[in-house]
Design a protein around this motif. Structure first.
Motif, mmCIF file in Angstrom:
data_model
loop_
_atom_site.group_PDB
_atom_site.id
_atom_site.type_symbol
_atom_site.label_atom_id
_atom_site.label_comp_id
_atom_site.label_asym_id
_atom_site.label_seq_id
_atom_site.Cartn_x
_atom_site.Cartn_y
_atom_site.Cartn_z
ATOM 1 N N SER A 74 0.827 -1.203 0.000
ATOM 2 C CA SER A 74 0.000 0.000 0.000
ATOM 3 C C SER A 74 0.862 1.254 0.000
ATOM 4 C CB SER A 74 -0.932 -0.005 1.220
ATOM 5 O OG SER A 74 -1.730 1.162 1.237
ATOM 6 N N VAL A 75 1.917 1.249 0.787
ATOM 7 C CA VAL A 75 2.800 2.427 0.835
ATOM 8 C C VAL A 75 3.512 2.595 -0.504
ATOM 9 C CG1 VAL A 75 4.849 3.423 1.911
ATOM 10 C CG2 VAL A 75 3.083 2.348 3.330
ATOM 11 N N HIS A 78 1.051 4.000 -3.045
ATOM 12 C CA HIS A 78 0.745 5.429 -2.898
ATOM 13 C C HIS A 78 1.997 6.297 -2.878
ATOM 14 C CE1 HIS A 78 -3.521 4.718 -2.269
ATOM 15 N NE2 HIS A 78 -3.214 3.750 -1.436
ATOM 16 N N GLU A 146 -13.474 -3.196 6.666
ATOM 17 C CA GLU A 146 -13.588 -2.158 7.698
ATOM 18 C C GLU A 146 -15.043 -1.955 8.095
ATOM 19 O OE1 GLU A 146 -11.234 0.288 9.270
ATOM 20 O OE2 GLU A 146 -10.219 -1.617 8.921
ATOM 21 N N ARG A 158 -16.360 5.299 14.669
ATOM 22 C CA ARG A 158 -15.211 4.747 13.969
ATOM 23 C C ARG A 158 -14.154 5.827 13.723
ATOM 24 N NH1 ARG A 158 -13.595 4.410 9.063
ATOM 25 N NH2 ARG A 158 -12.202 2.724 8.441
ATOM 26 N N LEU A 162 -10.282 5.954 15.296
ATOM 27 C CA LEU A 162 -9.058 6.142 14.519
ATOM 28 C C LEU A 162 -8.247 7.308 15.066
ATOM 29 C CD1 LEU A 162 -10.332 5.648 10.840
ATOM 30 C CD2 LEU A 162 -9.034 4.050 12.246
ATOM 31 N N LEU A 165 -6.636 6.423 18.488
ATOM 32 C CA LEU A 165 -5.523 5.490 18.341
ATOM 33 C C LEU A 165 -4.284 6.208 17.811
ATOM 34 C CD1 LEU A 165 -7.365 2.356 16.893
ATOM 35 C CD2 LEU A 165 -6.248 2.547 19.121
ATOM 36 N N GLN A 166 -4.510 7.128 16.891
ATOM 37 C CA GLN A 166 -3.360 7.851 16.329
ATOM 38 C C GLN A 166 -2.721 8.769 17.356
ATOM 39 O OE1 GLN A 166 -4.775 9.584 12.614
ATOM 40 N NE2 GLN A 166 -5.281 7.537 11.845
ATOM 41 N N TYR A 169 0.027 6.508 19.061
ATOM 42 C CA TYR A 169 1.271 6.053 18.436
ATOM 43 C C TYR A 169 1.931 7.077 17.522
ATOM 44 C CZ TYR A 169 -0.900 5.065 13.868
ATOM 45 O OH TYR A 169 -1.505 5.170 12.646
ATOM 46 N N THR B 34 1.260 8.009 4.411
ATOM 47 C CA THR B 34 0.609 6.813 4.960
ATOM 48 C C THR B 34 -0.859 7.084 5.280
ATOM 49 O OG1 THR B 34 1.335 7.404 7.194
ATOM 50 C CG2 THR B 34 2.743 5.899 5.964
ATOM 51 N N TYR B 36 -3.530 6.531 3.636
ATOM 52 C CA TYR B 36 -4.487 5.462 3.388
ATOM 53 C C TYR B 36 -4.494 4.455 4.536
ATOM 54 C CZ TYR B 36 -6.707 1.254 1.882
ATOM 55 O OH TYR B 36 -7.523 0.155 1.863
ATOM 56 N N LEU B 37 -3.320 4.000 4.942
ATOM 57 C CA LEU B 37 -3.258 3.023 6.030
ATOM 58 C C LEU B 37 -3.904 3.561 7.298
ATOM 59 C CD1 LEU B 37 0.311 1.503 5.589
ATOM 60 C CD2 LEU B 37 -1.888 0.425 5.115
ATOM 61 N N GLN B 38 -3.797 4.869 7.470
ATOM 62 C CA GLN B 38 -4.347 5.471 8.681
ATOM 63 C C GLN B 38 -5.877 5.491 8.687
ATOM 64 O OE1 GLN B 38 -2.395 9.271 9.234
ATOM 65 N NE2 GLN B 38 -0.384 8.298 9.431
ATOM 66 N N THR B 39 -6.486 5.065 7.602
ATOM 67 C CA THR B 39 -7.952 4.954 7.596
ATOM 68 C C THR B 39 -8.402 3.564 8.038
ATOM 69 O OG1 THR B 39 -8.136 4.150 5.307
ATOM 70 C CG2 THR B 39 -8.018 6.535 5.640
ATOM 71 N N LEU B 40 -7.430 2.654 8.260
ATOM 72 C CA LEU B 40 -7.775 1.271 8.591
ATOM 73 C C LEU B 40 -7.656 1.011 10.086
ATOM 74 C CD1 LEU B 40 -5.983 -0.625 5.669
ATOM 75 C CD2 LEU B 40 -8.362 0.147 5.807
ATOM 76 N N TYR B 43 -4.650 -1.386 11.137
ATOM 77 C CA TYR B 43 -3.331 -0.742 11.138
ATOM 78 C C TYR B 43 -3.152 0.132 12.374
ATOM 79 C CZ TYR B 43 0.528 2.291 9.725
ATOM 80 O OH TYR B 43 1.698 2.985 9.693
ATOM 81 N N ASN B 44 -4.138 0.953 12.649
ATOM 82 C CA ASN B 44 -4.020 1.873 13.781
ATOM 83 C C ASN B 44 -4.026 1.135 15.115
ATOM 84 O OD1 ASN B 44 -4.299 4.861 12.742
ATOM 85 N ND2 ASN B 44 -5.673 3.643 11.497
#
Lengths: 170, 170
Positions: A74-75, A78, A146, A158, A162, A165-166, A169, B34, B36-40, B43-44
């Motif tokens: 994915s990375v 993108h 998801e 949801r 997110l 959680l962000q 980390y 990143t 996109y991944l941060q929407t999952l 991942y988070n």
DNA sequence: TATTGTTATACTCTATAACTATA
DNA sequence: TATAGTTATAGAGTATAACAATA
């Protein structure tokens, strides 16, 4: 003698330890109480992550992608031209553990490695047309998953999850 | 032939693939995206869990407790007489992986195994006085760590985060 | 027959040290 | 000297199959 009929297992001398826990050797538990652990962020985050990843593994099997493969692809998808070092920093991976993964993705024809335009040590990682095609499908499947996984959450919840959680980390 | 001069690395035949990604072989990435991944959720949740556990590992080293040791001891602490089978169900562990862990905790004098009052196959797990003492300290340290780790969250946000995570895995 | 606890074992994941080629 | 990528390897974590004792 004080002791009476015993099994082969060591039985605590109940009479000599009346202090804190009375009858520690005969009590049984009908329902396990995990309320304390449920107050800890680490416990809940880990349990939730493992639950989500379990479903992710099943869904992504058809694409031959483990979670780490998906993240890396994915990375790259993108960020065409990203280097291994950048991938490690962005995804918190260790360089030695990325080598085999990259080789595998390249062998499958999902990515290509090209010389970095300015740094002769580095290699730019680019998705092939096949890799792009796979990731378009895989990211759609992930999006579907998801929605299923967060069926018990509203869209607002949801989004909140997110963001919170962000905060942990990032 | 269509192909022209090539390096030892396979260079895409740029002229033949003008479609999607122009110049895939010379682009570089300055900052990795990143988003996109941060929407999952997965991942988070995984990134957050690993971040929290990293701090947990350091803090609990003085007690000789890894996260799984802490979880098991905590459940035994709050559920004296719990069986291995119940522990596995409550913490999503596999029986074979619990055996060595239990033996280690017993060898350290933190727990004792006693015959189950009604089921001759099972063993009730009980914390020793030393085990209780250790867990009182360890759970206090974990509570302190919670506060530090969630410094960027309000108390209400932290409560919300716990509730939302439990909606995922419970 | 089903379940608890156990052994053995294999597989995956993660981590560390050291090497090369280049900056 | 420092960094990108790599190799080899060790350690931890996780998984399945099969067994004895008991329900």
């Amino acid at each position: 003698m004080v002791t009476t009929a015993q099994t082969s297992f060591k039985r605590p001398t109940r009479r000599n330890k009346p202090a804190v826990n009375a009858l520690p050797n005969v009590s049984a538990v009908d329902q396990v109480d995990t309320r304390y652990l449920q107050t800890l962020l680490g416990y809940n985050a880990r349990r939730a992550a493992l639950t989500i990843i379990e479903g992710f593994l099943e869904r992504m099997a058809e694409f031959g992608l483990r979670p780490v493969d998906f993240s890396v692809m994915s990375v790259i998808h993108h960020n065409p031209g990203v280097t291994s070092r950048q991938l490690c920093s962005a995804l918190n991976l260790l360089p030695p553990n990325l080598v085999g993964l990259i080789q595998s993705l390249e062998a499958r024809g999902l990515i290509e490695r090209h010389p970095h335009p300015t740094d002769g040590r580095a290699m730019g990682l680019h998705p092939t047309a096949q890799g792009v095609n796979l990731m378009v499908q895989a990211e759609q499947a992930a999006a579907d998953l998801e929605i299923e996984r967060s069926a018990r959450l509203t869209a607002a919840q949801r989004k909140t999850l997110l963001e919170l959680l962000q905060k942990i980390y990032l």
